[in-house]
Design an enzyme around this catalytic site. Structure first.
Site: not given
Length: 285
Positions: A26, A174, A24, A20
């Site tokens: 990551g 989630y 963001g 990822g």
């Protein structure tokens, strides 16, 4: 008593895999880890963004589609070929998804948030253990990006595919996936005792990223969020701090541990059951 995560240490000579990593936290973590001297494997889904982050960090770009488990297997093979030693695996990929089924026949949110990382970890585990034999004590780690949303999740071993119950825009599934990240971390810690490999999970905070979409309500809420660089700080610390102040299996709420978790996170039998069910599904573990 709460314990604060120490400042990161230098990471020359260490390889860190960040999934990822194309955007963001990551991306922010990959940048910071590279500045600390780490050799960063930048793993992402979007080729252009992943290659751009790899160019920024001096690392290597690896593409993966967590919606296909075969793609995860191909990623693991590529990482094993590229790196004779892996010091840190940061399972950071995940997010909300539509109520849909992957080509592998699994709930999309379940596969993106848990199954993909579980499979990748299982395929890299022997390399991590081998690295730990020659690395400084405690420096080889598996880090899971979880969330405080885990407190809204509920893991049912008879419904891991989220087939029943309200969908609630995907946020219930989630939260369950983020709880599975914590349970996976704790079972990893138990299974890895004596190997030199440790495992941790963390909540990054409410981060201003593309997560959750760009609707009117979400856009307004995101004005209260922290930037990706702040959200990445726990990931960077858990990868680079030396030593870590708490035992393997701990959950950090941002920079402090132990973080608050739901009751199911402490259920050792549930953690074992999740591991065993996941291993049957992906054929590894």
């Amino acid at each position: 008593m709460s314990v604060r995560l120490p400042d990161p240490a230098r990471m020359e000579g260490r390889t860190v895999v960040v999934t990822g990593a194309s955007s963001g936290i990551g991306r922010a973590a990959a940048r910071e880890l590279a500045l600390l001297g780490a050799d960063v494997a930048v793993v992402g889904r979007n080729r252009e963004r992943t290659e751009a982050v790899a160019a920024e960090t001096g690392g290597r770009a690896f593409l993966v589609d967590y919606d296909r488990l075969e793609s995860v297997r191909e990623l693991a093979a590529a990482l094993l070929e590229a790196y004779p030693a892996i010091h840190v695996l940061a399972n950071n990929a995940g997010g909300t998804a539509a109520r849909d089924t992957t080509p592998d026949g699994h709930d999309l949110t379940f596969q993106r948030n848990h199954l993909g990382g579980f499979l990748l970890t299982g395929l890299l585990l022997d390399r991590l253990k081998a690295t730990a034999k020659a690395a400084p004590t405690g420096s080889v780690r598996i880090v899971q990006t979880s969330s405080a949303a885990a407190r809204s999740g509920r893991v049912r071993l008879d419904d891991l595919e989220n087939r029943t119950g309200p969908w609630l825009g995907g946020f219930r599934a989630y939260g369950t996936g983020k709880l599975e990240n914590i349970l996976f971390t704790r079972e990893l810690a138990r299974r890895l005792q004596g190997t030199g490999v440790s495992a941790y999970a963390f909540h990054p905070g409410f981060v201003a990223t593309s997560f959750g979409g760009e609707g009117v309500v979400m856009s307004a809420v995101k004005r209260l969020a922290i930037p990706p660089e702040a959200g990445a700080a726990p990931l960077v610390g858990l990868a680079a701090a030396d030593p870590l102040p708490v035992p393997s299996g701990n959950f950090f709420d941002r920079l402090t541990a132990p973080g608050r978790t739901p009751g199911q996170a402490d259920d050792a039998a549930l953690a074992r059951g999740l591991w065993e069910a996941s291993a049957r599904i992906v054929g590894v573990g």
